[in-house]
Design an enzyme around this catalytic site. Sequence first.
Site, PDB file in Angstrom:
ATOM      1  N   LYS A  19      -1.143 -13.773  -8.698  1.00 43.01           N
ATOM      2  CA  LYS A  19      -1.749 -13.083  -9.828  1.00 43.01           C
ATOM      3  C   LYS A  19      -2.607 -11.948  -9.302  1.00 43.01           C
ATOM      4  CE  LYS A  19      -1.906 -13.811 -14.386  1.00 43.01           C
ATOM      5  NZ  LYS A  19      -0.671 -13.972 -15.171  1.00 43.01           N
ATOM      6  N   THR A  64       1.590 -18.331 -12.251  1.00 40.98           N
ATOM      7  CA  THR A  64       0.502 -17.397 -11.947  1.00 40.98           C
ATOM      8  C   THR A  64      -0.640 -17.546 -12.939  1.00 40.98           C
ATOM      9  OG1 THR A  64       1.485 -15.582 -13.240  1.00 40.98           O
ATOM     10  CG2 THR A  64       2.134 -15.766 -10.924  1.00 40.98           C
ATOM     11  N   ASP A  65      -0.341 -18.052 -14.146  1.00 43.25           N
ATOM     12  CA  ASP A  65      -1.416 -18.314 -15.091  1.00 43.25           C
ATOM     13  C   ASP A  65      -2.321 -19.429 -14.577  1.00 43.25           C
ATOM     14  OD1 ASP A  65      -2.529 -17.734 -17.836  1.00 43.25           O
ATOM     15  OD2 ASP A  65      -2.156 -19.887 -18.037  1.00 43.25           O
ATOM     16  N   PHE A 166     -14.801  22.632  13.685  1.00 46.62           N
ATOM     17  CA  PHE A 166     -13.457  22.288  14.141  1.00 46.62           C
ATOM     18  C   PHE A 166     -12.914  23.524  14.866  1.00 46.62           C
ATOM     19  CE2 PHE A 166      -8.795  21.525  13.251  1.00 46.62           C
ATOM     20  CZ  PHE A 166      -8.674  20.506  14.189  1.00 46.62           C
ATOM     21  N   ARG A 183     -19.421  24.175   9.426  1.00 46.05           N
ATOM     22  CA  ARG A 183     -18.699  23.989   8.163  1.00 46.05           C
ATOM     23  C   ARG A 183     -19.275  22.789   7.409  1.00 46.05           C
ATOM     24  NH1 ARG A 183     -13.033  20.690   9.372  1.00 46.05           N
ATOM     25  NH2 ARG A 183     -13.986  19.002  10.585  1.00 46.05           N
ATOM     26  N   GLN A 233     -12.060  13.336  13.131  1.00 44.88           N
ATOM     27  CA  GLN A 233     -11.595  12.233  13.980  1.00 44.88           C
ATOM     28  C   GLN A 233     -12.737  11.674  14.838  1.00 44.88           C
ATOM     29  OE1 GLN A 233     -10.006  15.108  13.515  1.00 44.88           O
ATOM     30  NE2 GLN A 233      -7.783  14.811  13.378  1.00 44.88           N
ATOM     31  N   ASN A 259     -10.138  14.089   4.232  1.00 44.47           N
ATOM     32  CA  ASN A 259     -11.064  15.204   4.356  1.00 44.47           C
ATOM     33  C   ASN A 259     -11.004  16.065   3.097  1.00 44.47           C
ATOM     34  OD1 ASN A 259     -12.855  16.979   5.428  1.00 44.47           O
ATOM     35  ND2 ASN A 259     -11.480  17.844   6.963  1.00 44.47           N
ATOM     36  N   HIS A 261     -11.649  19.455   1.523  1.00 40.89           N
ATOM     37  CA  HIS A 261     -11.835  20.823   2.012  1.00 40.89           C
ATOM     38  C   HIS A 261     -12.596  21.664   0.988  1.00 40.89           C
ATOM     39  CE1 HIS A 261      -9.176  20.040   5.371  1.00 40.89           C
ATOM     40  NE2 HIS A 261      -8.277  19.565   4.533  1.00 40.89           N
TER      41      HIS A 261
END
Length: 324
Positions: A19, A64-65, A166, A183, A233, A259, A261
């Site tokens: 479930k 599943t219940d 970078f 940056r 990284q 990331n 930008h």
Amino acid sequence: MILKRAPNNLEYVNSEYGKNAVRLLYIRREGKIHCIKELEISLHIRLNSVNEYVNSDNSCVIPTDTIKNTIQALAKCRGIRTIEEFGLELSEHFLTQYCHVIYCNVFIQEVPWQRLEKDGVPHAHAFLYSSEGVRFCEVERNLNCPPNVFSGIKDLKIMKTTQSGFADFFKDKYTTLPDRRDRVLSVESLIKWCYGDCTGCLDYDCLWRTAHEAALDAFAGPPDSGHFSPSYQRTVNRIQTYILERIPQVDEVEVIMSNIHYCVADLDKLGLSNDKEILTPQDTPFGACATTLRRKKGPGGECPQPMECNPRHGVPWKGDHMMK
């Protein structure tokens, strides 16, 4: 694990069901003081046969219940201290109460409610939705084997406006990206760590808070100065090493990072200068990475083999759940 052979020389290599997204709000009342946990739980089990698939025999199938009802009943009868402990209790229940269940996987994520405060005084029964990331855990266990317990943070969005760059990356004829020495670094992260020996009593709340704080410290650095990140990284590596250094109970740390930008808006046409004060977020495309760092074993030691069934509810990192 190879399961029962199916017709025509075919065989099942995995057969599990369960479930998903069972949601509940647990309220613990201690006089006037109330504590809450709002959870979303997915629980999968694997049986010792596949008769329901190949022989149309449902006699061993736990509905599943029933799984959903069991989750609610155990929450009521045992309470919920931490999501990790509740995950362990759920997996233990299904592996011990049903002799034909051989594997259980429990994934739980917690809605980030925090107690409301006014002038530093915590409210007795009012709560505020937090944006410090979503806490989650995953417990997986095979019959007659110790459990594997994972904890983590997802949807953690953090930003710093300097001390990031970078540059000096590989370039060829298709490279147009310029070197950037200063940056904005803005990321959305999923951080997931695996505990080693979970047979003792671990303070999962304290360990999670330590990991959360370690991740923020690794990203930001000292409050007055920060520290420089030459790439996202390297930021990922810092997060992993900070957690492993501060929490000896953790064996490995996985980080999935996307990331966000930002581009400097062109205000020249408006007759205005723009010293990186007005930027525009770019939804797509976005950079992403996924890496796992773990402790080396000592001489003669070997890293434990992964379980036969990898965690079923780990969040994928290439889809559109990150960075919209």
